[in-house]
Scaffold this active site. Structure first.
Site, PDB file in Angstrom:
ATOM      1  N   ASP A 158     -24.513  21.356  43.362  1.00 13.67           N
ATOM      2  CA  ASP A 158     -23.458  21.847  42.497  1.00 13.67           C
ATOM      3  C   ASP A 158     -22.650  20.617  42.080  1.00 13.67           C
ATOM      4  O   ASP A 158     -22.731  19.560  42.713  1.00 13.67           O
ATOM      5  CB  ASP A 158     -22.593  22.851  43.270  1.00 13.67           C
ATOM      6  CG  ASP A 158     -21.462  23.393  42.429  1.00 13.67           C
ATOM      7  OD1 ASP A 158     -21.683  23.683  41.242  1.00 13.67           O
ATOM      8  OD2 ASP A 158     -20.343  23.514  42.955  1.00 13.67           O
ATOM      9  N   ASP A 208     -18.869  20.482  40.521  1.00 13.09           N
ATOM     10  CA  ASP A 208     -17.455  20.488  40.893  1.00 13.09           C
ATOM     11  C   ASP A 208     -17.280  20.796  42.377  1.00 13.09           C
ATOM     12  O   ASP A 208     -17.764  21.808  42.867  1.00 13.09           O
ATOM     13  CB  ASP A 208     -16.692  21.528  40.069  1.00 13.09           C
ATOM     14  CG  ASP A 208     -16.566  21.122  38.607  1.00 13.09           C
ATOM     15  OD1 ASP A 208     -16.785  19.943  38.309  1.00 13.09           O
ATOM     16  OD2 ASP A 208     -16.246  21.984  37.778  1.00 13.09           O
ATOM     17  N   GLY A 211     -16.810  27.873  40.764  1.00 13.54           N
ATOM     18  CA  GLY A 211     -18.223  28.197  40.653  1.00 13.54           C
ATOM     19  C   GLY A 211     -18.519  29.395  39.786  1.00 13.54           C
ATOM     20  O   GLY A 211     -19.645  29.891  39.777  1.00 13.54           O
ATOM     21  N   ARG A 215     -17.282  30.787  32.627  1.00  4.96           N
ATOM     22  CA  ARG A 215     -16.022  30.837  31.881  1.00  4.96           C
ATOM     23  C   ARG A 215     -15.564  32.255  31.555  1.00  4.96           C
ATOM     24  O   ARG A 215     -14.409  32.618  31.771  1.00  4.96           O
ATOM     25  CB  ARG A 215     -16.166  30.001  30.606  1.00  4.96           C
ATOM     26  CG  ARG A 215     -14.846  29.609  29.974  1.00  4.96           C
ATOM     27  CD  ARG A 215     -15.097  28.724  28.772  1.00  4.96           C
ATOM     28  NE  ARG A 215     -15.860  27.535  29.140  1.00  4.96           N
ATOM     29  CZ  ARG A 215     -16.568  26.810  28.286  1.00  4.96           C
ATOM     30  NH1 ARG A 215     -16.617  27.153  27.011  1.00  4.96           N
ATOM     31  NH2 ARG A 215     -17.235  25.736  28.692  1.00  4.96           N
ATOM     32  N   SER A 224     -21.064  24.827  34.678  1.00  3.44           N
ATOM     33  CA  SER A 224     -20.185  24.193  33.699  1.00  3.44           C
ATOM     34  C   SER A 224     -20.959  23.717  32.475  1.00  3.44           C
ATOM     35  O   SER A 224     -21.960  23.009  32.599  1.00  3.44           O
ATOM     36  CB  SER A 224     -19.463  23.002  34.332  1.00  3.44           C
ATOM     37  OG  SER A 224     -18.744  22.284  33.356  1.00  3.44           O
ATOM     38  N   ASN A 257     -19.728  21.644  30.603  1.00  2.00           N
ATOM     39  CA  ASN A 257     -19.269  20.263  30.458  1.00  2.00           C
ATOM     40  C   ASN A 257     -19.940  19.308  31.450  1.00  2.00           C
ATOM     41  O   ASN A 257     -19.540  18.139  31.543  1.00  2.00           O
ATOM     42  CB  ASN A 257     -17.757  20.204  30.665  1.00  2.00           C
ATOM     43  CG  ASN A 257     -17.003  20.995  29.613  1.00  2.00           C
ATOM     44  OD1 ASN A 257     -17.122  20.728  28.421  1.00  2.00           O
ATOM     45  ND2 ASN A 257     -16.237  21.983  30.047  1.00  2.00           N
ATOM     46  N   ASP A 260     -20.077  24.279  47.368  1.00  2.00           N
ATOM     47  CA  ASP A 260     -18.735  24.328  47.962  1.00  2.00           C
ATOM     48  C   ASP A 260     -18.045  25.665  47.720  1.00  2.00           C
ATOM     49  O   ASP A 260     -16.868  25.820  48.033  1.00  2.00           O
ATOM     50  CB  ASP A 260     -17.857  23.206  47.400  1.00  2.00           C
ATOM     51  CG  ASP A 260     -17.417  23.484  45.965  1.00  2.00           C
ATOM     52  OD1 ASP A 260     -18.255  23.946  45.150  1.00  2.00           O
ATOM     53  OD2 ASP A 260     -16.241  23.253  45.659  1.00  2.00           O
TER      54      ASP A 260
END
Length: 211
Positions: free
Chosen positions: A8, A10, A45, A48, A115, A117, A169
């Site tokens: 993952d 972030d 996680g 959006r 994400s 991004n 996480d």
């Protein structure tokens, strides 16, 4: 035998939670929508639009689909602006060492993130090109805990999910890994107790699996 590691992004490779939280909070303020401190951890996680629904539910509010899209896009534009603050110093401790050690052992690596991004973040923190594959939110249609992101990452590595270790996480990410058939390693308090086969304190701890 584990042949690949799916990371993952972030909270595992870098920490952008503070930027996400700031962007959601400021966007909510612009829309006269409440955003409590205990909402932020629930968004980790999560895709959006699912974040938008969660915020609306906790706020007891409704938006039309057009408004939801505008709300999410406004948050993302603010978030992308905040990403300019990221540098190579934002790579979390042990990440570079872990990637290098896995490469030396012939273990394939991928980033598997909801994400959209993710490529921009990897570029900002200097990890672009360090992984065999990168799956981001533009490549999937279902958010975690659906296993799609890990299924696709494993496929791009030429592996089955059961041949991969997922490092997560967030509880939703651990569930996603389990549903894909991969082994899960949980790092950080939000992923502990979520059913991962391995709970670790430092990302370098996963290297013990390939002694």
């Amino acid at each position: 035998m584990l042949k690949g590691v799916l990371f993952d992004l972030d909270g595992v490779l870098t920490a952008t939670d503070r930027l996400h939280t700031r962007a959601w909070r400021e966007t909510c303020e612009r829309w006269n929508m409440p955003f409590s401190a205990d909402t932020a951890p629930l968004l980790r996680g999560v895709g959006r639009q699912d974040c938008v629904q969660l915020i609306l539910t906790r706020a007891g509010m409704e938006l039309s689909q057009t408004e939801r899209t505008a709300f999410a896009e406004e948050k993302n534009e603010l978030y992308r602006t905040l990403l300019d603050e990221l540098t190579e110093s934002d790579v979390l401790p042990g990440v570079e060492e872990t990637i290098a050690a896995l490469d030396a052992r012939g273990i394939l690596t991928a980033v598997a993130s909801a994400s959209k991004n993710a490529p921009l973040i990897l570029r900002r923190i200097g990890l672009e090109g360090r992984f065999t594959a990168v799956v981001d939110g533009t490549m999937i249609t279902r958010s975690k805990p659906d296993p799609e992101v890990f299924d696709l990452a494993a496929k791009l590595l030429g592996l089955l999910p059961k041949e991969c270790l997922v490092v997560e996480d967030a509880a939703s990410g651990v569930e996603s890994a389990k549903r894909s058939g991969a082994m899960a390693a949980a790092i950080g308090p939000d992923a502990k107790g979520a059913g991962a086969e391995l709970e670790i304190e430092r990302i370098t701890d996963i290297l013990s699996l390939w002694k």
